[in-house]
Scaffold this active site. Sequence first.
Site, PDB file in Angstrom:
ATOM      1  N   GLU A 252       0.832  -1.205   0.000  1.00 49.39           N
ATOM      2  CA  GLU A 252       0.000   0.000   0.000  1.00 49.39           C
ATOM      3  C   GLU A 252       0.868   1.258   0.000  1.00 49.39           C
ATOM      4  OE1 GLU A 252      -3.089   0.570  -0.416  1.00 49.39           O
ATOM      5  OE2 GLU A 252      -3.951  -1.439  -0.332  1.00 49.39           O
TER       6      GLU A 252
ATOM      7  N   GLU B 275       0.348   3.900  -2.931  1.00 46.39           N
ATOM      8  CA  GLU B 275      -0.275   5.197  -2.633  1.00 46.39           C
ATOM      9  C   GLU B 275       0.715   6.329  -2.462  1.00 46.39           C
ATOM     10  OE1 GLU B 275      -3.221   4.972   0.421  1.00 46.39           O
ATOM     11  OE2 GLU B 275      -4.559   3.924  -0.971  1.00 46.39           O
TER      12      GLU B 275
ATOM     13  N   GLU C 138      -3.686  12.348  -4.530  1.00 51.06           N
ATOM     14  CA  GLU C 138      -2.888  13.417  -3.968  1.00 51.06           C
ATOM     15  C   GLU C 138      -2.258  12.981  -2.647  1.00 51.06           C
ATOM     16  OE1 GLU C 138      -3.417  18.156  -2.818  1.00 51.06           O
ATOM     17  OE2 GLU C 138      -5.158  16.937  -3.342  1.00 51.06           O
TER      18      GLU C 138
END
Lengths: 229, 229
Positions: free
Chosen positions: A62, A66, A115
């Site tokens: 992750e 991300e 973002e």
Amino acid sequence: MKHTYQYPRAALTVDCVVFGFDGGDLQVLLIRRAIPPFKDHWALPGGFVRVEETLDEAARRELVEETGLKDVFLEQLYTFGTIDRDPRERVVSIAYYALVKPADHTTAASTDAAEARWYPITGIPPLAFDHATILDIALKRLRGKLTYQPVGFELLPAKFTLTQLQRLYEAVLGTEIDKRNFRKKVLSFDLLIPLKEQLRDGPHRPAQLFRFDPVKYERLKKKGFLFEI
Amino acid sequence: MKHTYQYPRAALTVDCVVFGFDGGDLQVLLIRRAIPPFKDHWALPGGFVRVEETLDEAARRELVEETGLKDVFLEQLYTFGTIDRDPRERVVSIAYYALVKPADHTTAASTDAAEARWYPITGIPPLAFDHATILDIALKRLRGKLTYQPVGFELLPAKFTLTQLQRLYEAVLGTEIDKRNFRKKVLSFDLLIPLKEQLRDGPHRPAQLFRFDPVKYERLKKKGFLFEI
DNA sequence: AATGATAGTGTATGAAACACACTTACCAAT
DNA sequence: ATTGGTAAGTGTGTTTCATACACTATCATT
């Protein structure tokens, strides 16, 4: 999927509190959620655990997906299992915390669609789910960790000065530290290797650069030595 | 059950490492499994988490069900999520550790159908699943905890002598401690209240009984004081 | 050459950790 | 009543570590 147990399964997530240090403030990396629930809210990077990966693997995956971060210091923090922490259904989250060197900061911020932004610990926006609680506990853990294990260098570049290290300790612990006592103590552990290089920044005496000695550190860890600063 | 997420759920269990102290040895409460897998093997008390209970609640419920213990000191330890830790399917376990006073020992051993037994930490039988690993980590945690927080009394009767407390520290930490230094230090924290009672056991001078002062302890905790012995 | 900015260094004091040995109180046996 | 055995209880000196504290060194800029 066939249930071999008569008990219901729970959705499992991992969430990561990613700490960074910019020389002045302790910072945390947050992502803005692109989908509901809590769409457009800031949140800790994280996501669902897959059946074919361990919890640590899920956390690292992750992080890469991300934030683009990999090969960082990562440790399990605590598992959060309050019933209503996710508005949709029962979700249990295994929280991790990560320490990131400044070299990785740019990668982190720039990567991928979602973002991602660094926030100083003193100015964290409202967070999705119970992520504020998780962050709170992670910060306490980091403070504890820093006082009895030499993990500070994980938040600094490979080469750093003693003043940078001191600023880091001051930022994390929220205290002022006497320069001479700090240097005396840090050097007494004999874990820092002075380099031939110096750091010249600004119109003043240049600072000696050091690097951390992982070999000696491992030796200390094996002997069960811990210590505080 | 309808899946709102596209990710598979995992079976969730809690497992409890229950520590006790018999005056000489640090002990752990184990149960003998009545059903496969690992039928007839010794294992940590624990079981599946239900959807309507938190993790802490699940741990306490399982403790009552399997050992009859309630109102004990209980803290989350670590979450174990290796893929093959259960031979049947993916099971993630949130481990807890508990500290139990001797008064509760008999209740614990006698309760309910499944066999439950105290084992000294030095003579633990082979355990089911990865429970040996969990126990190992719990022991390390207990050692750490004991050195910086006064939790020792959780393993002693309400009234205890300083020698009993010292024996406990010695058993957990695996070291010998100087009697005078130990007493000096323990009493300096001002957390023990001397009682009017004495303990007479055997042909020797009777020992002063003390009890722990939870009020002063809470006050210290709030101020963020921790300390070691 | 002077100024400003940060790096770098030593010592004295107080607190806490540690090492260490004898006396006290009780019980049981004679 | 005396003796012997057992664990409780107690004090001091030494060393180690934490803390408080102020000046000099080096560089860049003007």
